[in-house]
Design a protein around this motif. Structure first.
Motif, PDB file in Angstrom:
ATOM      1  N   TYR A   1     -56.538  -9.011 -42.037  1.00 22.99           N
ATOM      2  CA  TYR A   1     -56.023  -7.874 -42.799  1.00 22.99           C
ATOM      3  C   TYR A   1     -55.037  -7.049 -41.976  1.00 22.99           C
ATOM      4  CZ  TYR A   1     -59.823  -9.253 -45.812  1.00 22.99           C
ATOM      5  OH  TYR A   1     -60.661  -9.984 -46.619  1.00 22.99           O
ATOM      6  N   SER A   2     -54.306  -7.696 -41.105  1.00 22.78           N
ATOM      7  CA  SER A   2     -53.359  -6.994 -40.241  1.00 22.78           C
ATOM      8  C   SER A   2     -52.126  -6.560 -41.019  1.00 22.78           C
ATOM      9  CB  SER A   2     -52.926  -7.886 -39.076  1.00 22.78           C
ATOM     10  OG  SER A   2     -51.834  -7.302 -38.405  1.00 22.78           O
ATOM     11  N   GLN A   3     -51.931  -5.268 -41.081  1.00 20.21           N
ATOM     12  CA  GLN A   3     -50.763  -4.724 -41.769  1.00 20.21           C
ATOM     13  C   GLN A   3     -49.478  -5.147 -41.044  1.00 20.21           C
ATOM     14  OE1 GLN A   3     -50.917  -0.511 -42.500  1.00 20.21           O
ATOM     15  NE2 GLN A   3     -48.751  -0.389 -42.952  1.00 20.21           N
ATOM     16  N   ALA A   4     -49.484  -5.112 -39.708  1.00 16.52           N
ATOM     17  CA  ALA A   4     -48.287  -5.486 -38.944  1.00 16.52           C
ATOM     18  C   ALA A   4     -47.903  -6.939 -39.202  1.00 16.52           C
ATOM     19  CB  ALA A   4     -48.526  -5.257 -37.446  1.00 16.52           C
ATOM     20  N   ALA A   5     -48.894  -7.823 -39.292  1.00 17.94           N
ATOM     21  CA  ALA A   5     -48.609  -9.236 -39.532  1.00 17.94           C
ATOM     22  C   ALA A   5     -48.023  -9.454 -40.929  1.00 17.94           C
ATOM     23  CB  ALA A   5     -49.885 -10.060 -39.358  1.00 17.94           C
ATOM     24  N   VAL A   6     -48.587  -8.795 -41.921  1.00 23.51           N
ATOM     25  CA  VAL A   6     -48.079  -8.955 -43.289  1.00 23.51           C
ATOM     26  C   VAL A   6     -46.683  -8.337 -43.405  1.00 23.51           C
ATOM     27  CG1 VAL A   6     -48.495  -8.411 -45.725  1.00 23.51           C
ATOM     28  CG2 VAL A   6     -50.387  -9.119 -44.256  1.00 23.51           C
TER      29      VAL A   6
ATOM     30  N   ALA B   1     -47.224  -6.730 -52.113  1.00 30.53           N
ATOM     31  CA  ALA B   1     -48.423  -6.425 -52.906  1.00 30.53           C
ATOM     32  C   ALA B   1     -49.646  -6.392 -52.001  1.00 30.53           C
ATOM     33  CB  ALA B   1     -48.596  -7.456 -54.017  1.00 30.53           C
ATOM     34  N   LYS B   2     -49.699  -7.304 -51.040  1.00 26.64           N
ATOM     35  CA  LYS B   2     -50.811  -7.333 -50.092  1.00 26.64           C
ATOM     36  C   LYS B   2     -50.823  -6.052 -49.259  1.00 26.64           C
ATOM     37  CE  LYS B   2     -53.070 -10.705 -49.381  1.00 26.64           C
ATOM     38  NZ  LYS B   2     -54.336 -11.080 -50.024  1.00 26.64           N
ATOM     39  N   LEU B   3     -49.646  -5.583 -48.870  1.00 26.68           N
ATOM     40  CA  LEU B   3     -49.566  -4.330 -48.104  1.00 26.68           C
ATOM     41  C   LEU B   3     -50.082  -3.153 -48.917  1.00 26.68           C
ATOM     42  CD1 LEU B   3     -46.125  -4.770 -46.326  1.00 26.68           C
ATOM     43  CD2 LEU B   3     -48.374  -4.627 -45.227  1.00 26.68           C
ATOM     44  N   VAL B   4     -49.773  -3.136 -50.205  1.00 21.15           N
ATOM     45  CA  VAL B   4     -50.260  -2.066 -51.081  1.00 21.15           C
ATOM     46  C   VAL B   4     -51.784  -2.124 -51.167  1.00 21.15           C
ATOM     47  CG1 VAL B   4     -50.269  -1.178 -53.451  1.00 21.15           C
ATOM     48  CG2 VAL B   4     -48.114  -1.859 -52.363  1.00 21.15           C
ATOM     49  N   GLU B   5     -52.342  -3.339 -51.177  1.00 18.77           N
ATOM     50  CA  GLU B   5     -53.800  -3.490 -51.168  1.00 18.77           C
ATOM     51  C   GLU B   5     -54.391  -2.885 -49.901  1.00 18.77           C
ATOM     52  OE1 GLU B   5     -55.536  -7.400 -51.684  1.00 18.77           O
ATOM     53  OE2 GLU B   5     -53.924  -7.925 -53.063  1.00 18.77           O
ATOM     54  N   PHE B   6     -53.759  -3.191 -48.769  1.00 19.28           N
ATOM     55  CA  PHE B   6     -54.278  -2.727 -47.474  1.00 19.28           C
ATOM     56  C   PHE B   6     -54.185  -1.209 -47.337  1.00 19.28           C
ATOM     57  CE2 PHE B   6     -53.007  -6.952 -45.198  1.00 19.28           C
ATOM     58  CZ  PHE B   6     -54.010  -7.612 -45.868  1.00 19.28           C
TER      59      PHE B   6
END
Length: 154
Positions: free
Chosen positions: A119-124, A145-150
């Motif tokens: 769940y790494s924000q930096a990686a996504v 979209a994944k970043l918005v989830e995080f």
């Protein structure tokens, strides 16, 4: 922090080989936005203790903060040779890759970081950057979209 910075020279004066005091001084100087001076402290440690992981990482951070991105990336890679699970080194390599528009570096380190921290924000963010750069807007949208989830509040 400034009081601690004043105490380190006293420790060093009593024993110039105190690598712990030199490392502490370097970290303190980084927090005071004195990266070039911090770099000097870390390099002193590394001349006598080349395996000091904290000094090596500190040197990489100082190099990055002084704009020496190519050299910083090399030191982060050396850090990863010693500690393959250093998430901070991977995050900083992603950041350097973004600054240099080096999409292969971004992709490689983002994927590696996701293996360690799914769940790494930096990686996504890194992978989204690569997708946008390559014109793969569908993948970019998925990463965003994944970043918005995080971080829904971001």
């Amino acid at each position: 922090m400034a009081a601690g910075r004043r105490r380190f020279p006293a420790c060093l004066g009593s024993d110039t080989k105190r690598t712990d005091a030199l490392v502490g001084m370097g970290v303190c100087l980084l927090h005071l936005d004195r990266a070039q001076t911090a770099l000097d402290s870390f390099e002193k440690v590394l001349t006598t203790d080349g395996d000091n992981e904290t000094a090596l990482f500190g040197k990489a951070v100082a190099l990055q903060l002084t704009g020496k991105l190519h050299e910083a990336a090399g030191v982060y890679r050396r850090t990863l040779e010693r500690n393959p699970n250093s998430e901070d080194a991977l995050v900083n390599l992603i950041s350097i890759g973004i600054a240099r528009k080096d999409y292969e570096t971004i992709r490689e380190n983002s994927e590696r970081l996701l293996q360690l921290r799914p769940y790494s924000q930096a990686a996504v963010e890194g992978l989204a950057t690569c997708a946008f750069a390559s014109g793969d807007y569908e993948a970019a949208a998925k990463f965003c979209a994944k970043l918005v989830e995080f971080t829904p509040d971001s």
